[in-house]
Scaffold this active site. Structure first.
Site, mmCIF file in Angstrom:
data_model
loop_
_atom_site.group_PDB
_atom_site.id
_atom_site.type_symbol
_atom_site.label_atom_id
_atom_site.label_comp_id
_atom_site.label_asym_id
_atom_site.label_seq_id
_atom_site.Cartn_x
_atom_site.Cartn_y
_atom_site.Cartn_z
ATOM 1 N N ASN A 44 10.961 21.395 -48.177
ATOM 2 C CA ASN A 44 11.319 19.993 -48.386
ATOM 3 C C ASN A 44 12.481 19.613 -47.473
ATOM 4 O O ASN A 44 13.366 20.422 -47.183
ATOM 5 C CB ASN A 44 11.613 19.675 -49.863
ATOM 6 C CG ASN A 44 12.686 20.530 -50.501
ATOM 7 O OD1 ASN A 44 12.906 21.656 -50.095
ATOM 8 N ND2 ASN A 44 13.343 19.987 -51.510
ATOM 9 N N GLU A 46 15.060 16.485 -47.281
ATOM 10 C CA GLU A 46 15.531 15.250 -47.921
ATOM 11 C C GLU A 46 16.255 14.369 -46.911
ATOM 12 O O GLU A 46 16.486 14.751 -45.755
ATOM 13 C CB GLU A 46 16.417 15.615 -49.116
ATOM 14 C CG GLU A 46 15.628 16.374 -50.183
ATOM 15 C CD GLU A 46 16.417 16.678 -51.440
ATOM 16 O OE1 GLU A 46 17.653 16.517 -51.442
ATOM 17 O OE2 GLU A 46 15.765 17.076 -52.433
ATOM 18 N N CYS A 55 8.225 16.292 -49.109
ATOM 19 C CA CYS A 55 7.985 17.491 -49.913
ATOM 20 C C CYS A 55 7.567 18.664 -49.023
ATOM 21 O O CYS A 55 7.004 18.476 -47.931
ATOM 22 C CB CYS A 55 6.872 17.226 -50.923
ATOM 23 S SG CYS A 55 7.369 16.223 -52.337
ATOM 24 N N GLU A 57 5.128 20.765 -49.543
ATOM 25 C CA GLU A 57 3.670 20.838 -49.377
ATOM 26 C C GLU A 57 3.215 19.893 -48.268
ATOM 27 O O GLU A 57 2.341 20.226 -47.458
ATOM 28 C CB GLU A 57 2.959 20.477 -50.680
ATOM 29 C CG GLU A 57 3.233 21.434 -51.839
ATOM 30 C CD GLU A 57 4.439 21.039 -52.679
ATOM 31 O OE1 GLU A 57 5.364 20.392 -52.137
ATOM 32 O OE2 GLU A 57 4.452 21.377 -53.868
ATOM 33 N N CYS A 90 3.934 17.823 -56.993
ATOM 34 C CA CYS A 90 4.026 16.456 -57.526
ATOM 35 C C CYS A 90 2.663 15.762 -57.356
ATOM 36 O O CYS A 90 1.773 16.257 -56.645
ATOM 37 C CB CYS A 90 5.113 15.673 -56.811
ATOM 38 S SG CYS A 90 4.719 15.208 -55.121
ATOM 39 N N CYS A 93 1.601 15.085 -53.782
ATOM 40 C CA CYS A 93 1.187 16.288 -53.038
ATOM 41 C C CYS A 93 -0.159 16.803 -53.526
ATOM 42 O O CYS A 93 -0.915 17.388 -52.747
ATOM 43 C CB CYS A 93 2.268 17.360 -53.116
ATOM 44 S SG CYS A 93 3.638 16.992 -51.996
#
Ligand code: THU
Length: 132
Positions: A44, A46, A55, A57, A90, A93
């Protein structure tokens, strides 16, 4: 293709060390194996403008597509602040994984007790939206 789940989790753990998560403090690594047997990984990343964060993934999938991979055979994700916690993908994803999935694509996770768990993506995102 048979998948070495422990190897994929190890790759996800390795890339997790590069995660950039100064805002959430939740560091995630993801590693996937494509239809050729190649492994692609992502963490990830940010951003101070929170919605711009990505993310793990999503970044692993981006690496696969950039390398010419077409299908996700299996994808492992590991996450946590200090110790690893169960980290299921999530919702966004799950949709991203489905885009490149087959009906037997596996999602490999660390369970609460530290064991390795494996799910079919169809069980994590049934009735997926598809544009026909
Ligand atoms: N995160 C992922 O990388 N993958 C997921 O499937 C869930 C959440 C990241 C996004 C954010 O940087 C941090 O974990 C906390 O939500």
């Amino acid at each position: 293709m048979s998948v070495d789940e422990n190897m994929l989790v190890a790759a996800a753990k390795a890339v997790r060390h590069h995660a950039y998560a100064p805002y959430s403090g939740f560091f995630v690594g993801a590693a996937l194996i494509d239809e050729t047997g190649a492994i692609h990984s992502g963490c990830n990343v940010e951003n101070a403008a929170f919605p711009q964060g990505a993310c793990a993934e999503a970044n692993a999938i981006g690496a696969m597509v950039a390398a010419g991979g077409k299908k996700i055979v299996a994808i492992a994700a590991v996450g946590g602040a200090d110790d690893l916690e169960a980290c299921t993908p999530c919702g966004g994803c799950r949709q991203r994984i489905q885009e490149f999935a087959s009906e037997d694509t596996r999602v490999i996770l660390i369970g609460d007790d530290g064991s390795i768990e494996s799910y079919l993506i169809d069980d994590l995102l049934p009735a997926t939206f598809r544009l026909r």
